[in-house]
Design an enzyme around this catalytic site. Structure first.
Site, PDB file in Angstrom:
ATOM      1  N   ARG A  22      38.047  47.054  49.914  1.00  0.00           N
ATOM      2  CA  ARG A  22      36.589  47.006  49.714  1.00  0.00           C
ATOM      3  C   ARG A  22      36.178  45.624  49.201  1.00  0.00           C
ATOM      4  O   ARG A  22      37.034  44.778  48.934  1.00  0.00           O
ATOM      5  CB  ARG A  22      36.115  48.104  48.758  1.00  0.00           C
ATOM      6  N   VAL A  67      49.822  45.518  42.453  1.00  0.00           N
ATOM      7  CA  VAL A  67      50.389  44.207  42.123  1.00  0.00           C
ATOM      8  C   VAL A  67      51.058  44.152  40.742  1.00  0.00           C
ATOM      9  O   VAL A  67      51.825  43.242  40.469  1.00  0.00           O
ATOM     10  CB  VAL A  67      49.333  43.070  42.233  1.00  0.00           C
ATOM     11  N   TYR A 158      39.698  39.205  31.033  1.00  0.00           N
ATOM     12  CA  TYR A 158      39.422  38.806  32.423  1.00  0.00           C
ATOM     13  C   TYR A 158      39.320  37.281  32.553  1.00  0.00           C
ATOM     14  O   TYR A 158      39.897  36.677  33.456  1.00  0.00           O
ATOM     15  CB  TYR A 158      38.126  39.485  32.860  1.00  0.00           C
ATOM     16  N   LYS A 162      41.620  34.691  34.684  1.00  0.00           N
ATOM     17  CA  LYS A 162      41.069  33.843  35.763  1.00  0.00           C
ATOM     18  C   LYS A 162      41.288  32.351  35.468  1.00  0.00           C
ATOM     19  O   LYS A 162      41.563  31.572  36.380  1.00  0.00           O
ATOM     20  CB  LYS A 162      39.577  34.151  35.967  1.00  0.00           C
TER      21      LYS A 162
HETATM   22  N1  LIG Z   1      32.309  40.777  42.566  1.00  0.00           N
HETATM   23  C1  LIG Z   1      32.130  39.658  41.905  1.00  0.00           C
HETATM   24  O1  LIG Z   1      31.000  39.317  41.533  1.00  0.00           O
HETATM   25  C2  LIG Z   1      33.283  38.736  41.617  1.00  0.00           C
HETATM   26  C3  LIG Z   1      32.989  37.540  40.947  1.00  0.00           C
HETATM   27  C4  LIG Z   1      34.014  36.668  40.668  1.00  0.00           C
HETATM   28  C5  LIG Z   1      35.307  36.964  41.040  1.00  0.00           C
HETATM   29  N2  LIG Z   1      35.578  38.137  41.679  1.00  0.00           N
HETATM   30  C6  LIG Z   1      36.988  38.379  42.038  1.00  0.00           C
HETATM   31  O2  LIG Z   1      37.090  38.659  43.429  1.00  0.00           O
HETATM   32  C7  LIG Z   1      38.127  39.597  43.655  1.00  0.00           C
HETATM   33  C8  LIG Z   1      37.572  40.805  44.403  1.00  0.00           C
HETATM   34  O3  LIG Z   1      36.509  41.350  43.645  1.00  0.00           O
HETATM   35  P1  LIG Z   1      35.627  42.581  44.168  1.00  0.00           P
HETATM   36  O4  LIG Z   1      34.337  42.508  43.453  1.00  0.00           O
HETATM   37  O5  LIG Z   1      35.647  42.630  45.652  1.00  0.00           O
HETATM   38  O6  LIG Z   1      36.477  43.811  43.559  1.00  0.00           O
HETATM   39  P2  LIG Z   1      36.393  45.368  43.864  1.00  0.00           P
HETATM   40  O7  LIG Z   1      35.250  45.690  44.768  1.00  0.00           O
HETATM   41  O8  LIG Z   1      36.483  46.043  42.542  1.00  0.00           O
HETATM   42  O9  LIG Z   1      37.765  45.627  44.692  1.00  0.00           O
HETATM   43  C9  LIG Z   1      38.995  45.418  44.057  1.00  0.00           C
HETATM   44  C10 LIG Z   1      40.111  45.447  45.083  1.00  0.00           C
HETATM   45  O10 LIG Z   1      41.350  45.233  44.376  1.00  0.00           O
HETATM   46  C11 LIG Z   1      42.203  46.356  44.593  1.00  0.00           C
HETATM   47  N3  LIG Z   1      42.984  46.621  43.397  1.00  0.00           N
HETATM   48  C12 LIG Z   1      42.542  47.111  42.201  1.00  0.00           C
HETATM   49  N4  LIG Z   1      43.575  47.238  41.340  1.00  0.00           N
HETATM   50  C13 LIG Z   1      44.681  46.825  42.002  1.00  0.00           C
HETATM   51  C14 LIG Z   1      46.064  46.758  41.664  1.00  0.00           C
HETATM   52  N5  LIG Z   1      46.503  47.124  40.465  1.00  0.00           N
HETATM   53  N6  LIG Z   1      46.942  46.304  42.596  1.00  0.00           N
HETATM   54  C15 LIG Z   1      46.518  45.927  43.819  1.00  0.00           C
HETATM   55  N7  LIG Z   1      45.224  45.998  44.213  1.00  0.00           N
HETATM   56  C16 LIG Z   1      44.326  46.436  43.312  1.00  0.00           C
HETATM   57  C17 LIG Z   1      41.286  47.512  44.937  1.00  0.00           C
HETATM   58  O11 LIG Z   1      41.996  48.512  45.662  1.00  0.00           O
HETATM   59  P3  LIG Z   1      41.499  50.066  45.676  1.00  0.00           P
HETATM   60  O12 LIG Z   1      40.289  50.118  46.555  1.00  0.00           O
HETATM   61  O13 LIG Z   1      42.665  50.802  46.248  1.00  0.00           O
HETATM   62  O14 LIG Z   1      41.205  50.423  44.250  1.00  0.00           O
HETATM   63  C18 LIG Z   1      40.232  46.794  45.774  1.00  0.00           C
HETATM   64  O15 LIG Z   1      40.699  46.598  47.078  1.00  0.00           O
HETATM   65  C19 LIG Z   1      38.698  39.948  42.281  1.00  0.00           C
HETATM   66  O16 LIG Z   1      39.821  39.148  42.021  1.00  0.00           O
HETATM   67  C20 LIG Z   1      37.570  39.591  41.343  1.00  0.00           C
HETATM   68  O17 LIG Z   1      38.047  39.294  40.053  1.00  0.00           O
HETATM   69  C21 LIG Z   1      34.593  39.036  41.974  1.00  0.00           C
END
Ligand SMILES: NC(=O)c1ccc[n+]([C@@H]2O[C@H](COP(=O)([O-])OP(=O)(O)OC[C@H]3O[C@@H](n4cnc5c(N)ncnc54)[C@H](OP(=O)(O)O)[C@@H]3O)[C@@H](O)[C@H]2O)c1
Length: 251
Positions: A22, A67, A158, A162
């Site tokens: 996702r 992971v 967090y 990062k």
């Molecule tokens: N959204 C933002 O605004 C934002 C901003 C800055 C940085 N980021 C970074 O971008 C990345 C993606 O963020 P997102 O918002 O797309 O996150 P998200 O919607 O919460 O999705 C998280 C993803 O990571 C997987 N995941 C969770 N725990 C895990 C584990 N223990 N081992 C392996 N996979 C795991 C989830 O799998 P499941 O679906 O199976 O749970 C999902 O595919 C992250 O590193 C986040 O820190 C996001």
């Protein structure tokens, strides 16, 4: 065959994207599949992996990965070796939050975030390196966050993970540059995904006021930066962190 394919001696370009079920990871997986990669995208459950596999169709497959668990990483790499091959492109996107003020933060909230976001990077990257070094080619992209540099109250775990990812990226870039393997990070700002859906309306409104472009970013906009960094055209960029944050932080 592209320049990339020729350099690595493979016809099928394998890209591993963690946390691809996702949000940003799914957008990255979809984008790389559209660019001709064979994408192995991971989810934490077999149901998630099956849905992802169906979405990728002929251009990829879903796999299960946690992971923080070495056995899970080992199983994934064994399946890659037996299946499509080890990845030329590795996107470390899986990440979690467990927000709390440090005063109230429990050890499991600290551990879960650091072991997943930072420990996971160590476990997933290491087994990919030998094949990349032998091929004298590789592209590694790690997902950081704007808060790595800004800081953010309530997210010491967090933010520490990062900021660690950005330091890891610069150090590994120096270790691997002589083999033409690039290591970069992408630092998204405020992106519309499940992770930010947890914010209250007033938190979201407050954040919006601080973003010069006046809106949240999309997962596709982050995927675009990742796709550039793994492309042939980005071969002279390594150790960099590319911000995708609407101007929220400009240092
Ligand atoms: N959204 C933002 O605004 C934002 C901003 C800055 C940085 N980021 C970074 O971008 C990345 C993606 O963020 P997102 O918002 O797309 O996150 P998200 O919607 O919460 O999705 C998280 C993803 O990571 C997987 N995941 C969770 N725990 C895990 C584990 N223990 N081992 C392996 N996979 C795991 C989830 O799998 P499941 O679906 O199976 O749970 C999902 O595919 C992250 O590193 C986040 O820190 C996001």
């Amino acid at each position: 065959m592209s320049e990339l394919g020729r350099q690595i001696g493979i016809e099928r370009r394998v890209a591993l994207v963690t946390g691809a079920s996702r949000g940003i990871g799914l957008a990255i997986a979809t984008r790389l599949a559209a660019e001709g990669f064979h994408v192995v995208g991971t989810a934490t459950t077999s149901e998630g992996a099956a849905v992802l596999g169906a979405a990728l169709g002929a251009s990829g497959q879903g796999a299960v990965l946690r992971v923080e668990a070495q056995a899970s990483v080992d199983a994934l790499y064994a399946a890659l070796e037996a299946g499509p091959g080890l990845p030329a492109v590795l996107v470390n996107n899986a990440g979690v939050t467990r927000d709390n003020l440090l005063l109230r933060m429990k050890e499991d909230e600290w551990q879960a975030v650091v072991e997943t976001n930072l420990g996971g990077l160590y476990r997933v990257v290491k087994p990919a390196l030998r094949a990349m070094m032998k091929a004298r080619f590789g592209r590694i992209v790690n997902l950081s966050s704007v808060v790595a540099r800004m800081g953010n109250a309530g997210q010491t775990n967090y933010v520490a993970s990062k900021a660690g990812i950005e330091g890891f990226t610069r150090s590994l870039a120096q270790e691997l540059a002589s083999r033409a393997i690039t290591v970069n990070a992408v630092a998204p700002g405020f992106i519309e995904t499940d992770m930010t859906a947890a914010l209250t309306e007033s938190q979201a409104a407050q954040m919006m006021e601080r973003i010069p472009l006046g809106r949240m970013g999309s997962a596709e906009e982050v995927a675009h930066a990742v796709a550039f960094l793994v492309s042939d055209a980005a071969g002279y960029i390594t150790g960099a962190t590319i911000p995708v944050n609407g101007g929220l932080y400009m240092a």
